[in-house]
Design a protein around this motif. Structure first.
Motif, PDB file in Angstrom:
ATOM      1  N   ASP A  10      37.458  37.654  22.162  1.00 42.12           N
ATOM      2  CA  ASP A  10      38.683  37.161  21.532  1.00 42.12           C
ATOM      3  C   ASP A  10      39.861  37.669  22.359  1.00 42.12           C
ATOM      4  OD1 ASP A  10      40.794  36.445  19.939  1.00 42.12           O
ATOM      5  OD2 ASP A  10      40.218  37.681  18.222  1.00 42.12           O
ATOM      6  N   ALA A  11      40.450  36.777  23.127  1.00 42.04           N
ATOM      7  CA  ALA A  11      41.569  37.154  23.994  1.00 42.04           C
ATOM      8  C   ALA A  11      42.874  36.841  23.282  1.00 42.04           C
ATOM      9  CB  ALA A  11      41.482  36.400  25.322  1.00 42.04           C
ATOM     10  N   GLY A  12      43.495  37.863  22.707  1.00 39.80           N
ATOM     11  CA  GLY A  12      44.711  37.679  21.934  1.00 39.80           C
ATOM     12  C   GLY A  12      45.964  37.968  22.742  1.00 39.80           C
ATOM     13  N   GLY A  13      47.086  38.006  22.037  1.00 40.04           N
ATOM     14  CA  GLY A  13      48.365  38.189  22.695  1.00 40.04           C
ATOM     15  C   GLY A  13      48.637  39.611  23.137  1.00 40.04           C
ATOM     16  N   GLN A  35      45.022  44.298  31.310  1.00 38.29           N
ATOM     17  CA  GLN A  35      43.809  44.606  32.071  1.00 38.29           C
ATOM     18  C   GLN A  35      42.811  43.449  32.017  1.00 38.29           C
ATOM     19  OE1 GLN A  35      42.144  48.415  30.958  1.00 38.29           O
ATOM     20  NE2 GLN A  35      44.127  49.433  31.043  1.00 38.29           N
ATOM     21  N   ILE A  36      43.315  42.224  32.002  1.00 34.25           N
ATOM     22  CA  ILE A  36      42.449  41.055  31.894  1.00 34.25           C
ATOM     23  C   ILE A  36      41.481  40.950  33.074  1.00 34.25           C
ATOM     24  CG2 ILE A  36      44.138  39.503  32.990  1.00 34.25           C
ATOM     25  CD1 ILE A  36      43.208  37.335  30.985  1.00 34.25           C
ATOM     26  N   ASP A  37      41.905  41.361  34.262  1.00 30.76           N
ATOM     27  CA  ASP A  37      41.012  41.322  35.425  1.00 30.76           C
ATOM     28  C   ASP A  37      39.874  42.330  35.284  1.00 30.76           C
ATOM     29  OD1 ASP A  37      42.357  39.278  36.860  1.00 30.76           O
ATOM     30  OD2 ASP A  37      43.872  40.724  37.508  1.00 30.76           O
ATOM     31  N   CYS A  39      38.659  43.340  32.476  1.00 29.02           N
ATOM     32  CA  CYS A  39      37.784  42.780  31.443  1.00 29.02           C
ATOM     33  C   CYS A  39      36.835  41.755  32.062  1.00 29.02           C
ATOM     34  CB  CYS A  39      38.625  42.137  30.345  1.00 29.02           C
ATOM     35  SG  CYS A  39      37.650  41.319  29.057  1.00 29.02           S
ATOM     36  N   ALA A  40      37.362  40.881  32.917  1.00 26.75           N
ATOM     37  CA  ALA A  40      36.524  39.870  33.565  1.00 26.75           C
ATOM     38  C   ALA A  40      35.440  40.520  34.419  1.00 26.75           C
ATOM     39  CB  ALA A  40      37.390  38.944  34.409  1.00 26.75           C
ATOM     40  N   GLU A  41      35.793  41.580  35.130  1.00 24.99           N
ATOM     41  CA  GLU A  41      34.802  42.290  35.956  1.00 24.99           C
ATOM     42  C   GLU A  41      33.709  42.883  35.086  1.00 24.99           C
ATOM     43  OE1 GLU A  41      36.119  45.163  38.775  1.00 24.99           O
ATOM     44  OE2 GLU A  41      37.788  43.923  39.455  1.00 24.99           O
ATOM     45  N   TRP A  42      34.104  43.482  33.983  1.00 27.51           N
ATOM     46  CA  TRP A  42      33.137  44.082  33.059  1.00 27.51           C
ATOM     47  C   TRP A  42      32.193  43.022  32.493  1.00 27.51           C
ATOM     48  CZ3 TRP A  42      32.850  43.621  27.540  1.00 27.51           C
ATOM     49  CH2 TRP A  42      31.937  44.499  26.931  1.00 27.51           C
ATOM     50  N   LEU A  43      32.732  41.855  32.141  1.00 24.99           N
ATOM     51  CA  LEU A  43      31.904  40.776  31.619  1.00 24.99           C
ATOM     52  C   LEU A  43      30.899  40.298  32.665  1.00 24.99           C
ATOM     53  CD1 LEU A  43      34.629  38.780  29.664  1.00 24.99           C
ATOM     54  CD2 LEU A  43      32.685  40.010  28.666  1.00 24.99           C
ATOM     55  N   HIS A  44      31.292  40.267  33.913  1.00 28.42           N
ATOM     56  CA  HIS A  44      30.364  39.910  34.982  1.00 28.42           C
ATOM     57  C   HIS A  44      29.223  40.926  35.078  1.00 28.42           C
ATOM     58  CE1 HIS A  44      32.036  36.379  36.893  1.00 28.42           C
ATOM     59  NE2 HIS A  44      33.253  36.914  36.891  1.00 28.42           N
ATOM     60  N   LEU A  45      29.530  42.202  34.874  1.00 28.75           N
ATOM     61  CA  LEU A  45      28.550  43.260  35.039  1.00 28.75           C
ATOM     62  C   LEU A  45      27.517  43.299  33.920  1.00 28.75           C
ATOM     63  CD1 LEU A  45      30.768  46.241  36.272  1.00 28.75           C
ATOM     64  CD2 LEU A  45      28.989  45.074  37.583  1.00 28.75           C
ATOM     65  N   ILE A  46      27.959  43.079  32.679  1.00 27.13           N
ATOM     66  CA  ILE A  46      27.047  43.297  31.548  1.00 27.13           C
ATOM     67  C   ILE A  46      25.973  42.229  31.448  1.00 27.13           C
ATOM     68  CG2 ILE A  46      28.737  44.607  30.210  1.00 27.13           C
ATOM     69  CD1 ILE A  46      29.149  42.108  28.506  1.00 27.13           C
ATOM     70  N   SER A  47      26.247  41.048  31.974  1.00 22.79           N
ATOM     71  CA  SER A  47      25.225  40.001  31.957  1.00 22.79           C
ATOM     72  C   SER A  47      25.582  38.944  32.989  1.00 22.79           C
ATOM     73  CB  SER A  47      25.108  39.365  30.571  1.00 22.79           C
ATOM     74  OG  SER A  47      24.170  38.318  30.599  1.00 22.79           O
ATOM     75  N   SER A  48      24.695  38.729  33.915  1.00 22.60           N
ATOM     76  CA  SER A  48      24.980  37.769  34.978  1.00 22.60           C
ATOM     77  C   SER A  48      24.532  36.357  34.630  1.00 22.60           C
ATOM     78  CB  SER A  48      24.284  38.210  36.275  1.00 22.60           C
ATOM     79  OG  SER A  48      22.883  38.303  36.065  1.00 22.60           O
ATOM     80  N   GLU A  49      23.802  36.198  33.511  1.00 26.03           N
ATOM     81  CA  GLU A  49      23.244  34.900  33.180  1.00 26.03           C
ATOM     82  C   GLU A  49      23.774  34.323  31.865  1.00 26.03           C
ATOM     83  OE1 GLU A  49      19.064  35.433  33.150  1.00 26.03           O
ATOM     84  OE2 GLU A  49      18.919  35.886  35.288  1.00 26.03           O
ATOM     85  N   ALA A  59      42.429  32.794  25.852  1.00 23.79           N
ATOM     86  CA  ALA A  59      41.071  32.489  26.295  1.00 23.79           C
ATOM     87  C   ALA A  59      41.070  31.691  27.595  1.00 23.79           C
ATOM     88  CB  ALA A  59      40.324  31.728  25.205  1.00 23.79           C
ATOM     89  N   GLY A  60      42.009  30.762  27.730  1.00 23.33           N
ATOM     90  CA  GLY A  60      42.092  29.965  28.950  1.00 23.33           C
ATOM     91  C   GLY A  60      42.363  30.818  30.173  1.00 23.33           C
ATOM     92  N   LYS A  61      43.237  31.816  30.023  1.00 24.07           N
ATOM     93  CA  LYS A  61      43.548  32.719  31.135  1.00 24.07           C
ATOM     94  C   LYS A  61      42.317  33.520  31.552  1.00 24.07           C
ATOM     95  CE  LYS A  61      48.027  31.904  31.397  1.00 24.07           C
ATOM     96  NZ  LYS A  61      48.621  31.259  32.600  1.00 24.07           N
ATOM     97  N   LEU A  62      41.552  33.978  30.552  1.00 23.36           N
ATOM     98  CA  LEU A  62      40.345  34.745  30.872  1.00 23.36           C
ATOM     99  C   LEU A  62      39.287  33.846  31.499  1.00 23.36           C
ATOM    100  CD1 LEU A  62      38.794  37.378  30.799  1.00 23.36           C
ATOM    101  CD2 LEU A  62      38.153  36.883  28.433  1.00 23.36           C
TER     102      LEU A  62
END
Length: 271
Positions: A10-13, A35-37, A39-49, A59-62
């Protein structure tokens, strides 16, 4: 690291809230929007599939930062309602058939949830952003956790005008300790108030505003249960106390799930 079963964000204001379901339990993490960048890196790490399910105003920005990953954006109000149901079911077993969902994030939204439908009942610009912004203007403190700590030591009596003070010497028509005017006791002749008192009064203003709106919306919808969610409640005992007390005055049951900040993220993960 074990593979995540579901990932909702949930990407809020103000904050980005993530809920990851792994090995039959939820794992929660939040990032400041700045720290949206990270967050994106962390999401890549926790699951690649696994597909990442997103919701919220940013949400669009993320999603732009998740290139190369499958990600889907879901409507915020619908997934927040589903997340609230799941959290209440986990904590209380019984979920009301119909309820008002008041989500106090940066601002506040009110939704009537019933029969598989969600009706938007309105909202307010008063919310967690008000606590941070107005308290910051008054005290120079903008860190949410620090504000909550200060508020726990504050007193509102020098700043807010109560019903009893309006009816001094007479019997008031309603409970005397209710607030007649937020910041109404302040004048140029007033004694100086502390930062703790000022922050407590700001939280009181937000709490009473969102609760009054919720009570009116619940009465209009014909329900007696309001589920309050949003990151503004995280660790905020003063806000929680005022909301529950004001709801009880009007016969409304206030439910505030422990992880209510993640309603949107959980609902998105399960969509």
């Amino acid at each position: 690291m074990s593979t995540a079963d579901r990932i909702g964000v949930d990407a809020g204001g103000t904050l980005i809230k993530a809920a990851v379901h792994r090995e039959e339990k939820w794992i929660y993490r939040s990032f400041p929007l700045s720290q949206i960048d990270a967050c994106a890196e962390w999401l890549h790490l926790i699951s690649s599939e696994r597909s990442i399910h997103l919701t919220g105003g940013k949400a669009g920005k993320l999603k732009e930062r998740l290139r190369g990953r499958t990600s889907v954006i879901f409507p915020e109000f619908a997934v927040s309602a589903e997340g609230a149901r799941q959290l209440i079911a986990y904590e209380r077993d019984v979920v009301p058939d119909a309820f008002l969902l008041t989500n106090v994030g940066t601002g506040t939204s009110l939704n009537y949830v019933h029969s598989g439908k969600i009706d938007w009942m309105g909202g307010s610009g008063v919310g967690g952003g008000t606590i941070i912004g107005l308290s910051g203007l008054l005290t120079g403190i903008y860190d949410f956790d620090t504000l909550i700590q200060y508020a726990s030591r504050g007193r509102r009596t020098m700043i807010d005008l109560t019903v009893a003070r309006i009816y001094e010497g007479e019997e008031p028509p309603i409970a005397g300790d209710l607030t007649a005017s937020n910041f109404g006791a302040v004048s140029k002749d007033s004694s100086s108030s502390s930062p703790e008192d000022q922050i407590a009064s700001v939280i009181g203003l937000v709490a009473e505003t969102v609760t009054s709106l919720s009570i009116l919306a619940a009465q209009r919808a014909g329900v007696n249960t309001v589920i309050f969610a949003g990151s503004t409640f995280s660790g905020n005992e003063l806000l929680t106390e005022i909301v529950k007390r004001y709801c009880a005055e009007w016969g409304i049951t206030a439910m505030i799930p422990r992880h209510g900040a993640y309603c949107g993220a959980i609902g998105a993960a399960c969509s």
